[in-house]
Design a protein around this motif. Structure first.
Motif, PDB file in Angstrom:
ATOM      1  N   ASN A  56       0.803  -1.229   0.000  1.00 28.76           N
ATOM      2  CA  ASN A  56       0.000   0.000   0.000  1.00 28.76           C
ATOM      3  C   ASN A  56       0.836   1.280   0.000  1.00 28.76           C
ATOM      4  N   PHE A  57       2.114   1.160   0.320  1.00 30.07           N
ATOM      5  CA  PHE A  57       2.955   2.360   0.364  1.00 30.07           C
ATOM      6  C   PHE A  57       4.351   2.022  -0.147  1.00 30.07           C
ATOM      7  N   ARG A  58       5.074   3.089  -0.539  1.00 31.63           N
ATOM      8  CA  ARG A  58       6.420   2.948  -1.101  1.00 31.63           C
ATOM      9  C   ARG A  58       7.361   3.960  -0.466  1.00 31.63           C
ATOM     10  N   ARG A  59       8.651   3.675  -0.586  1.00 36.82           N
ATOM     11  CA  ARG A  59       9.669   4.594  -0.093  1.00 36.82           C
ATOM     12  C   ARG A  59      10.388   5.248  -1.262  1.00 36.82           C
ATOM     13  N   ALA A  60      10.527   6.558  -1.189  1.00 38.67           N
ATOM     14  CA  ALA A  60      11.292   7.288  -2.195  1.00 38.67           C
ATOM     15  C   ALA A  60      12.742   7.373  -1.741  1.00 38.67           C
ATOM     16  N   ASP A  61      13.654   7.044  -2.616  1.00 40.60           N
ATOM     17  CA  ASP A  61      15.086   7.095  -2.304  1.00 40.60           C
ATOM     18  C   ASP A  61      15.713   8.274  -3.027  1.00 40.60           C
ATOM     19  N   LEU A  62      15.954   9.356  -2.293  1.00 40.46           N
ATOM     20  CA  LEU A  62      16.509  10.581  -2.858  1.00 40.46           C
ATOM     21  C   LEU A  62      17.924  10.802  -2.332  1.00 40.46           C
TER      22      LEU A  62
ATOM     23  N   ILE B 110      15.880  19.184   6.478  1.00 41.71           N
ATOM     24  CA  ILE B 110      15.194  18.161   5.679  1.00 41.71           C
ATOM     25  C   ILE B 110      14.118  17.458   6.510  1.00 41.71           C
ATOM     26  N   THR B 111      14.432  17.151   7.770  1.00 47.77           N
ATOM     27  CA  THR B 111      13.465  16.494   8.646  1.00 47.77           C
ATOM     28  C   THR B 111      12.226  17.366   8.840  1.00 47.77           C
TER      29      THR B 111
ATOM     30  N   ILE C  62       4.361   6.664   9.811  1.00 46.70           N
ATOM     31  CA  ILE C  62       4.783   5.280  10.039  1.00 46.70           C
ATOM     32  C   ILE C  62       4.659   4.547   8.707  1.00 46.70           C
ATOM     33  N   PRO C  63       5.759   4.002   8.192  1.00 46.69           N
ATOM     34  CA  PRO C  63       7.136   4.026   8.691  1.00 46.69           C
ATOM     35  C   PRO C  63       7.706   5.451   8.668  1.00 46.69           C
ATOM     36  N   ALA C  64       8.622   5.704   9.568  1.00 47.76           N
ATOM     37  CA  ALA C  64       9.202   7.045   9.684  1.00 47.76           C
ATOM     38  C   ALA C  64      10.201   7.289   8.562  1.00 47.76           C
ATOM     39  N   ALA C  65      10.261   8.546   8.134  1.00 48.85           N
ATOM     40  CA  ALA C  65      11.232   8.930   7.109  1.00 48.85           C
ATOM     41  C   ALA C  65      12.642   8.888   7.692  1.00 48.85           C
ATOM     42  N   GLU C  66      13.633   8.693   6.827  1.00 51.17           N
ATOM     43  CA  GLU C  66      15.027   8.617   7.242  1.00 51.17           C
ATOM     44  C   GLU C  66      15.849   9.677   6.521  1.00 51.17           C
ATOM     45  N   VAL C  67      16.754  10.291   7.254  1.00 46.80           N
ATOM     46  CA  VAL C  67      17.727  11.220   6.681  1.00 46.80           C
ATOM     47  C   VAL C  67      19.077  10.851   7.260  1.00 46.80           C
TER      48      VAL C  67
ATOM     49  N   VAL D 275      17.819  10.678   1.589  1.00 46.51           N
ATOM     50  CA  VAL D 275      16.521  11.145   2.083  1.00 46.51           C
ATOM     51  C   VAL D 275      15.481  10.114   1.654  1.00 46.51           C
ATOM     52  N   ARG D 276      14.818   9.475   2.651  1.00 45.54           N
ATOM     53  CA  ARG D 276      13.918   8.349   2.346  1.00 45.54           C
ATOM     54  C   ARG D 276      12.556   8.554   3.005  1.00 45.54           C
TER      55      ARG D 276
END
Length: 275
Positions: A177-183, A200-201, A213-218, A232-233
């Motif tokens: 249902n969801f995806r992660r963007a990898d920047l 960025i956060t 949720i899931p939390a973004a990552e930097v 940046v995810r």
């Protein structure tokens, strides 16, 4: 050759006798033919309705119903010629030889046919899913027996043979249902990494389309000769994925400009020749 009236009468009587003797077979054969076609039509409709009620895949429903239709038609045809008194063993042998010749000449098509069956049965993707396969990405709009039809983001129609599709890697972007963007964002070594990560956060936190949720990552991704690369995810639903992707880049650039932070341009490393 001259025929006298007696010979003509004999031929006519013989023909009428044969016709009278053969007419029951002829009539019963055509009764079987027309009744069989009607019954086959009823059976086909009944089977289709059962599969629809059981919520089977539309492509699988259509395919199985067509296969059943032609199998019943072949059985009916054999019964028809058998009732007429025609020997069916030689006819079946001829059909078998023809089937073998056609199969040898259509090996590629048979491979695509088998691939279509595997796709329909095991369902690695369905109509409406966005997939990446055979070097192309698009939304599945139709799964046919021999090919799968995709529509790309720029509205191009692509047909992929099912044989190569079923034997290759398939990335299905719609199963989850969801995806992660990898920047990746590059900054200079003079820039405060902690400050940039906080900016960025904050950008990600202020975007309502970014999932909590899931939390973004930097995080720091790589240290090159010319820049510090930050990963940046953010996570987003499939519907909001590309919007989040573009918004993150744009909003980060605006936030950096407001804070006087310059994004490090990409520098291609030149190869040094040995002297």
């Amino acid at each position: 050759m001259n025929l006298n009236p007696d010979q003509i009468t004999n031929y006519a009587n013989t023909f009428i006798k044969v016709l009278i003797d053969y007419s029951p077979k002829l009539i019963s054969a055509f009764i079987i033919l027309f009744a069989g076609l009607y019954i086959i039509r009823l059976i086909n409709r009944f089977i289709r309705s059962i599969m629809v009620k059981r919520n089977l895949d539309p492509t699988l429903t259509r395919f199985l119903a067509d296969i059943l239709l032609w199998v019943l038609r072949v059985v009916l045809f054999v019964s028809f010629i058998s009732k007429l008194g025609i020997e069916t063993s030689s006819f079946v042998a001829i059909l078998g030889a023809m089937g073998l010749a056609v199969g040898l000449s259509l090996q590629g098509s048979l491979s695509n046919f088998a691939g279509g069956m595997l796709i329909i049965l095991f369902k690695p993707f369905q109509v409406g899913n966005t997939i990446e396969a055979q070097g192309v990405t698009g939304t599945v709009c139709e799964i046919q027996i021999f090919v799968t039809k995709l529509i790309t983001a720029n509205n191009q129609t692509i047909f992929i043979p099912n044989g190569s599709l079923s034997n290759g890697n398939i990335i299905n972007y719609s199963l989850q249902n969801f995806r992660r963007a990898d920047l990746t964002i590059a900054i200079s070594y003079e820039t405060d990494i902690k400050k940039v990560k906080e900016i960025i956060t904050a950008v990600l936190a202020n975007n309502p389309k970014v999932l909590k949720i899931p939390a973004a990552e930097v995080s720091v991704k790589n240290l090159t000769d010319s820049a510090i690369q930050l990963a940046v995810r953010p996570w987003a639903t499939n519907e909001d994925f590309w919007g989040v992707y573009a918004d993150t880049l744009e909003n980060c650039k605006q936030a950096f400009d407001a804070q006087g932070i310059v994004i490090q341009p990409y520098v291609r490393e030149s190869s040094k020749s040995s002297s």
